[in-house]
Design a protein around this motif. Structure first.
Motif, mmCIF file in Angstrom:
data_model
loop_
_atom_site.group_PDB
_atom_site.id
_atom_site.type_symbol
_atom_site.label_atom_id
_atom_site.label_comp_id
_atom_site.label_asym_id
_atom_site.label_seq_id
_atom_site.Cartn_x
_atom_site.Cartn_y
_atom_site.Cartn_z
ATOM 1 N N PRO A 174 -6.788 13.069 -3.578
ATOM 2 C CA PRO A 174 -6.576 12.829 -2.157
ATOM 3 C C PRO A 174 -5.789 13.970 -1.510
ATOM 4 O O PRO A 174 -4.982 14.629 -2.162
ATOM 5 C CB PRO A 174 -5.779 11.524 -2.125
ATOM 6 N N LYS A 175 -6.045 14.193 -0.240
ATOM 7 C CA LYS A 175 -5.313 15.218 0.504
ATOM 8 C C LYS A 175 -4.062 14.572 1.084
ATOM 9 O O LYS A 175 -4.135 13.508 1.693
ATOM 10 C CB LYS A 175 -6.184 15.795 1.607
ATOM 11 N N ASN A 194 -5.873 11.920 3.445
ATOM 12 C CA ASN A 194 -5.932 10.559 2.923
ATOM 13 C C ASN A 194 -4.549 9.908 2.890
ATOM 14 O O ASN A 194 -4.428 8.707 3.093
ATOM 15 C CB ASN A 194 -6.498 10.552 1.499
ATOM 16 N N ILE A 195 -3.531 10.690 2.585
ATOM 17 C CA ILE A 195 -2.167 10.175 2.486
ATOM 18 C C ILE A 195 -1.264 11.005 3.382
ATOM 19 O O ILE A 195 -1.304 12.236 3.356
ATOM 20 C CB ILE A 195 -1.662 10.239 1.029
ATOM 21 N N ILE A 196 -0.432 10.309 4.169
ATOM 22 C CA ILE A 196 0.484 10.997 5.084
ATOM 23 C C ILE A 196 1.889 10.442 4.869
ATOM 24 O O ILE A 196 2.087 9.227 4.919
ATOM 25 C CB ILE A 196 0.059 10.792 6.554
ATOM 26 N N LEU A 197 2.829 11.331 4.620
ATOM 27 C CA LEU A 197 4.238 10.960 4.502
ATOM 28 C C LEU A 197 4.959 11.483 5.739
ATOM 29 O O LEU A 197 4.929 12.682 6.014
ATOM 30 C CB LEU A 197 4.866 11.566 3.245
ATOM 31 N N ILE A 198 5.611 10.584 6.466
ATOM 32 C CA ILE A 198 6.284 10.970 7.713
ATOM 33 C C ILE A 198 7.773 10.719 7.551
ATOM 34 O O ILE A 198 8.202 9.577 7.346
ATOM 35 C CB ILE A 198 5.731 10.169 8.900
ATOM 36 N N ASP A 250 -0.288 2.179 16.110
ATOM 37 C CA ASP A 250 -1.544 1.600 16.589
ATOM 38 C C ASP A 250 -2.712 2.566 16.393
ATOM 39 O O ASP A 250 -3.812 2.154 16.019
ATOM 40 C CB ASP A 250 -1.431 1.219 18.065
ATOM 41 N N TYR A 251 -2.477 3.839 16.634
ATOM 42 C CA TYR A 251 -3.512 4.862 16.459
ATOM 43 C C TYR A 251 -3.943 4.952 14.995
ATOM 44 O O TYR A 251 -5.137 5.021 14.685
ATOM 45 C CB TYR A 251 -2.965 6.214 16.948
ATOM 46 N N MET A 252 -2.983 4.888 14.093
ATOM 47 C CA MET A 252 -3.290 4.983 12.659
ATOM 48 C C MET A 252 -4.067 3.753 12.179
ATOM 49 O O MET A 252 -4.963 3.880 11.350
ATOM 50 C CB MET A 252 -2.003 5.136 11.857
ATOM 51 N N VAL A 253 -3.737 2.584 12.701
ATOM 52 C CA VAL A 253 -4.454 1.361 12.325
ATOM 53 C C VAL A 253 -5.903 1.442 12.810
ATOM 54 O O VAL A 253 -6.827 1.039 12.104
ATOM 55 C CB VAL A 253 -3.737 0.112 12.882
ATOM 56 N N ILE A 254 -6.117 1.987 13.992
ATOM 57 C CA ILE A 254 -7.482 2.152 14.515
ATOM 58 C C ILE A 254 -8.287 3.094 13.623
ATOM 59 O O ILE A 254 -9.469 2.866 13.374
ATOM 60 C CB ILE A 254 -7.446 2.665 15.973
ATOM 61 N N LEU A 255 -7.657 4.127 13.091
ATOM 62 C CA LEU A 255 -8.341 5.069 12.203
ATOM 63 C C LEU A 255 -8.565 4.502 10.800
ATOM 64 O O LEU A 255 -9.260 5.112 9.996
ATOM 65 C CB LEU A 255 -7.548 6.371 12.095
ATOM 66 N N GLY A 256 -7.987 3.354 10.497
ATOM 67 C CA GLY A 256 -8.206 2.725 9.201
ATOM 68 C C GLY A 256 -7.123 3.005 8.172
ATOM 69 O O GLY A 256 -7.326 2.772 6.991
ATOM 70 N N TYR A 257 -5.989 3.505 8.595
ATOM 71 C CA TYR A 257 -4.884 3.762 7.683
ATOM 72 C C TYR A 257 -4.062 2.491 7.496
ATOM 73 O O TYR A 257 -3.951 1.662 8.397
ATOM 74 C CB TYR A 257 -3.957 4.857 8.234
ATOM 75 N N LEU A 281 4.824 5.742 5.036
ATOM 76 C CA LEU A 281 3.662 6.114 4.235
ATOM 77 C C LEU A 281 2.426 5.556 4.930
ATOM 78 O O LEU A 281 2.361 4.372 5.245
ATOM 79 C CB LEU A 281 3.752 5.541 2.818
ATOM 80 N N ALA A 282 1.460 6.420 5.193
ATOM 81 C CA ALA A 282 0.170 5.998 5.755
ATOM 82 C C ALA A 282 -0.899 6.498 4.802
ATOM 83 O O ALA A 282 -0.878 7.658 4.389
ATOM 84 C CB ALA A 282 -0.026 6.598 7.145
ATOM 85 N N TYR A 283 -1.845 5.595 4.427
ATOM 86 C CA TYR A 283 -2.874 6.006 3.482
ATOM 87 C C TYR A 283 -4.178 5.286 3.759
ATOM 88 O O TYR A 283 -4.213 4.206 4.331
ATOM 89 C CB TYR A 283 -2.425 5.751 2.036
ATOM 90 N N LYS A 284 -5.264 5.932 3.339
ATOM 91 C CA LYS A 284 -6.597 5.328 3.350
ATOM 92 C C LYS A 284 -7.396 5.980 2.231
ATOM 93 O O LYS A 284 -7.140 7.112 1.841
ATOM 94 C CB LYS A 284 -7.307 5.511 4.701
#
Length: 153
Positions: free
Chosen positions: A66-67, A90-94, A113-120, A131-134
């Motif tokens: 994953p990226k 695929n994975i974002i650490l903020i 909300d934007y991340m949930v719309i993108l499927g994260y 942590l945001a991931y998909k």
């Protein structure tokens, strides 16, 4: 309009259906006489003997890692910059440690909300780290040890 549809259903189709052309070489035709009428109609397809080819296909499974995108937020406008690049990962650490909480509260809600719309899927790792991931499998380990490691018998 409804009356036309009803009349069309009642009258039916006046045209005779077109016959489908069948090549005589492919099928064996069985003629039925009146005394054989009780037996079912059987049409057999004539099969040509073809030499069977053995095909071995080697498939190599390649795992694509994953990226991961690591971000440190210092200003509320950083969220807009992240939104432009986020779909590639695929994975974002903020990390939110250096950003004032009052200043980024609204932007953080909009970003979530934007991340949930993108499927994260989102979650906090620590107090100030998101942590945001998909499309990634993430395993979690929680220690079951309650005593000090040196005192374990």
């Amino acid at each position: 309009m409804a009356l036309k549809n009803i009349l069309k259903i009642l009258k039916g189709n006046k045209d005779v259906p077109k016959p489908v052309p069948v090549e005589s070489e492919e099928y064996e035709t069985i003629e039925i006489t009146p005394e054989e009428d009780k037996e079912p109609l059987i049409i057999k397809k004539v099969e040509e003997e073809k030499p069977k080819e053995i095909i071995k296909e080697v498939v190599k499974e390649v795992k694509i890692p994953p990226k991961i995108y690591v971000v440190r937020i210092k200003h509320p406008l950083d969220f807009e910059e992240i939104k432009r690049k986020v779909d590639k990962y695929n994975i974002i650490l903020i990390n939110l440690e250096e950003a004032p909480e009052e200043a980024i509260a609204k932007e953080l809600i909009d970003f979530k909300d934007y991340m949930v719309i993108l499927g994260y899927k989102l979650g906090f790792i620590a107090e100030n780290v998101i942590l945001a991931y998909k499309d990634a499998e993430i395993d979690k380990y929680v220690s079951n040890i309650v005593n000090d490691a040196e005192c374990v018998e």
